[in-house]
Design an enzyme around this catalytic site. Structure first.
Site, short mmCIF file in Angstrom:
data_model
loop_
_atom_site.label_atom_id
_atom_site.label_comp_id
_atom_site.label_asym_id
_atom_site.label_seq_id
_atom_site.Cartn_x
_atom_site.Cartn_y
_atom_site.Cartn_z
N THR A 149 0.84 -1.19 0.00
CA THR A 149 0.00 0.00 0.00
C THR A 149 0.87 1.25 0.00
O THR A 149 1.92 1.28 0.67
CB THR A 149 -0.96 0.04 1.21
OG1 THR A 149 -1.63 1.29 1.22
CG2 THR A 149 -0.25 -0.15 2.54
N GLU A 158 -4.85 -2.63 4.72
CA GLU A 158 -4.44 -3.26 5.98
C GLU A 158 -5.59 -4.02 6.63
O GLU A 158 -5.40 -4.72 7.61
CB GLU A 158 -3.94 -2.19 6.97
CG GLU A 158 -2.60 -1.57 6.62
CD GLU A 158 -2.71 -0.34 5.73
OE1 GLU A 158 -3.74 -0.21 5.03
OE2 GLU A 158 -1.78 0.48 5.73
N LYS A 208 -6.06 10.68 -2.14
CA LYS A 208 -6.57 9.55 -2.90
C LYS A 208 -7.32 10.02 -4.14
O LYS A 208 -8.36 10.64 -4.03
CB LYS A 208 -7.47 8.68 -2.04
CG LYS A 208 -7.50 7.26 -2.54
CD LYS A 208 -8.13 6.33 -1.57
CE LYS A 208 -7.72 4.90 -1.89
NZ LYS A 208 -8.53 3.93 -1.16
N TRP A 224 -3.31 6.18 -4.55
CA TRP A 224 -2.68 7.10 -3.60
C TRP A 224 -1.64 8.02 -4.24
O TRP A 224 -0.90 7.62 -5.13
CB TRP A 224 -1.98 6.31 -2.50
CG TRP A 224 -2.92 5.62 -1.58
CD1 TRP A 224 -3.08 4.27 -1.45
CD2 TRP A 224 -3.81 6.22 -0.64
NE1 TRP A 224 -4.03 4.01 -0.49
CE2 TRP A 224 -4.49 5.18 0.02
CE3 TRP A 224 -4.12 7.54 -0.29
CZ2 TRP A 224 -5.45 5.41 1.01
CZ3 TRP A 224 -5.07 7.77 0.69
CH2 TRP A 224 -5.73 6.71 1.32
P1 AMP Z 1 -6.58 1.55 0.54
O1 AMP Z 1 -5.69 0.96 1.55
O2 AMP Z 1 -5.85 1.99 -0.69
O3 AMP Z 1 -7.73 0.66 0.23
O4 AMP Z 1 -7.18 2.88 1.13
C1 AMP Z 1 -7.84 2.92 2.37
C2 AMP Z 1 -8.22 4.32 2.68
O5 AMP Z 1 -9.10 4.82 1.65
C3 AMP Z 1 -8.97 4.52 3.97
O6 AMP Z 1 -8.12 4.60 5.07
C4 AMP Z 1 -9.70 5.84 3.69
O7 AMP Z 1 -8.84 6.93 3.86
C5 AMP Z 1 -10.04 5.71 2.22
N1 AMP Z 1 -11.38 5.13 2.05
C6 AMP Z 1 -11.71 3.86 1.77
N2 AMP Z 1 -13.03 3.71 1.64
C7 AMP Z 1 -13.58 4.93 1.85
C8 AMP Z 1 -14.92 5.44 1.88
N3 AMP Z 1 -15.97 4.68 1.63
N4 AMP Z 1 -15.08 6.74 2.16
C9 AMP Z 1 -14.02 7.55 2.41
N5 AMP Z 1 -12.75 7.14 2.39
C10 AMP Z 1 -12.52 5.84 2.13
#
Ligand code: AMP
Length: 540
Positions: free
Chosen positions: A186, A330, A438, A443
């Site tokens: 990640t 994670e 994001k 990212w």
């Molecule tokens: P990832 O590890 O790339 O899947 O990203 C996870 C992160 O994406 C989370 O910690 C949030 O900051 C953001 N995220 C994931 N789902 C949502 C959602 N439904 N609404 C807002 N932010 C989200």
């Protein structure tokens, strides 16, 4: 006294073995990168996955050796999921949207032994192959005839020839369910990407939880189309939950535009789907411009970024229920889903919409709380926001190769998200404390952007913040202080980024300010900047 039940370890190959035996005739359909449609059944997928497992034996791979994939969603990628993990090796899915240097860095960090890739990524693989120190075999996911005559890639095999040499007779091994099964890096943290190492146990429990009625309601009556990539947190677990439930799967390959997705959904009678808001925007735009409707789609999981209420409403008007979920790499990734409670059923849609637009309630297995800066738990009143902490059996405790650093504080994982929780247990993400942006589900490290900006001779200080964007959810904005007497403009600064980060990571705009506010400890107060520039109009 211990219970007297059978002690069958929870191993990933059991999903596919179950599907092959009990749902052997159910189809798996893939739009291939070659452009055509491929179809076979779970029985066929099981047979070919066993060939992958044997082919890895033939290459002499040991238990827990890593096999990298750089591939779109498709049947060959699915077979690797099972052939690799099922035979006790670790599937390491790599995000092809990263810069080549980052892909090579990740492959070296993971010490990948075999590297499998879709032919669309051949130029990328050619560029990185000389720098991947541990890879012994490169496997192109194609027929032998499709291999280039000269690629310069050492030990290049065609997948079809490689597994075609095996007869498919293979006994899955039985081992400790805590053994590593998958690895996904990640970039949603500061510094270098970090590897999250899933186990057979965590993946199995997550697949159960992800299929529950208030999660995705996946069943043997469904046909699911996961747009969420298999290189991003295991396509949210669909490669495991679909065979577990005996659901038909449709893999969209590399054609992720609204028209292609819509046509595939209609042709295959897709009933449910999963993806980030950006892809659904493309799909909804296609439907509205063509005046079309869905004939079979009934629900879609949306997550990865905030799903705008307008999108939930647009799907509702097309007869599709949105399951808005929140999670993280994670967390395997599932944390919460915005399903209604019984008391909400009689409400009007206008009253229900703000409830389902929240990130939702914790699924069983995930415990969560919000805390203040001193770690004190905050009330669930839907107003007080705090740092979001989680714990559970499919949540990471450490990153790969950083086993000496626990990610847990008093048993809780700090998500880097800031949220409220209401009296009914609905989580709402309100901000992010981690220094990342994001965009379209991918990212961008604000620190990387700031470091590059600070290397510019005319910039004294720079902060990179997220600005809301209708298509990409967030885009980076660079807020910069010029050195005294410096004469630079926006274009100067943006050109400076060329070649230093991937193109899509370059900020959309630069604003010059006299000062960047600093907190008591000298840290830039990005929350102040985010508030100040929240309505900043980015150039089209
Ligand atoms: P990832 O590890 O790339 O899947 O990203 C996870 C992160 O994406 C989370 O910690 C949030 O900051 C953001 N995220 C994931 N789902 C949502 C959602 N439904 N609404 C807002 N932010 C989200």
């Amino acid at each position: 006294m211990l219970g007297l039940m059978q002690d069958e370890p929870l191993l990933i190959w059991r999903f596919l073995e179950h599907a092959g035996r009990h749902h052997g005739d159910i189809e798996m359909v893939s739009r291939r990168v070659e452009g055509d449609i491929h179809r076979y059944t779970y029985r066929g997928a099981l047979n070919r996955s066993k060939k992958v497992a044997s082919a890895l034996d033939t290459l002499g791979l040991a238990q827990s050796d890593r096999v990298a994939t750089l591939a779109w969603n498709g049947y060959r990628h699915f077979e690797l999921y099972y052939g690799v993990s099922g035979s006790s090796r670790v599937i390491h899915t790599i995000n092809p949207r990263l810069k080549p240097e980052q892909v090579a860095w990740i492959a070296n960090d993971a010490e990948d032994r075999v590297f499998c890739f879709d032919m669309t990524f051949l130029p990328l693989v050619k560029a990185i192959a000389p720098y991947c120190r541990t890879v012994r075999h490169w496997v192109a996911l194609c027929e032998t005839e499709a291999l280039p005559e000269y690629s310069g890639i050492p030990n290049l095999l065609s997948y079809e020839a490689w597994i075609g040499a095996e007869d498919g007779r293979y006994e899955w091994p039985v081992f400790d369910e805590r053994l590593a099964a998958g690895l996904c890096y990640t970039s949603g943290t500061t510094g270098d990407p970090k590897g999250v190492l899933y186990s057979h146990r965590s993946t199995t429990l997550h697949a159960y939880a992800g299929s529950l009625p208030d999660s995705t309601f996946l069943s043997a009556r469904d046909c699911i189309l996961p747009v969420v990539p298999m290189f991003h947190v295991n396509a949210w677990g669909v490669p495991y939950s679909a065979p577990m439930m005996g659901a038909k799967v449709v893999w969209p390959g590399a054609a992720l535009d609204g028209k292609s997705i819509y046509e595939l959904m209609e042709a295959e009678q897709v009933t449910c789907a999963a993806g980030v808001p950006t892809v659904w925007l493309g799909l909804l735009n296609h439907l509205s411009s063509e005046g079309k409707r869905f004939s079979t789609l009934r629900r879609t999981s949306v997550g990865g970024s905030t799903c705008p209420p307008a999108m939930i409403d647009a799907f509702h008007k097309l007869g599709v229920e949105v399951l808005h979920g929140w999670g993280m790499t994670e967390m395997s990734p599932l944390g919460t889903v915005g399903a209604l409670r019984n008391k909400h059923v009689g409400l009007s849609w206008e009253e229900q919409l703000p409830i389902v637009a929240k990130q939702g309630r914790a699924v069983f297995g995930v415990d969560m709380k919000i805390v203040d800066p001193d770690g004190e738990e905050l009330p669930w009143d839907g107003k007080t926001s705090g740092d979001l902490l989680v714990r559970g059996p499919w949540i990471a405790s450490k990153y790969f190769k950083r086993e000496q650093e626990s990610l847990l504080i008093d048993g809780w994982f700090h998500t880097g998200d800031v949220a409220t929780i209401d009296a009914d247990g609905y989580l709402q993400i309100t901000d992010r404390s981690k220094d990342v942006i994001k965009s379209g589900g991918e990212w961008i490290s604000s620190i990387d952007i700031e470091n590059i900006a600070m290397a510019h001779p005319a910039i004294a200080m720079a902060a990179c913040i997220a600005v809301p964007h209708p298509k990409w959810d967030e885009r980076p904005l660079l807020v910069a202080v010029k050195k005294s007497g410096a004469n630079i403009d926006r274009e100067h600064v943006l050109t400076f980024f060329a070649g230093k980060v991937a193109k899509w990571q370059i900020p959309d705009d630069v604003v010059f300010v006299d000062v960047i506010p600093l907190g008591a400890t000298g840290k830039m107060q990005k929350s102040v900047l985010r508030e100040r520039f929240k309505d900043h109009a980015l150039p089209a």
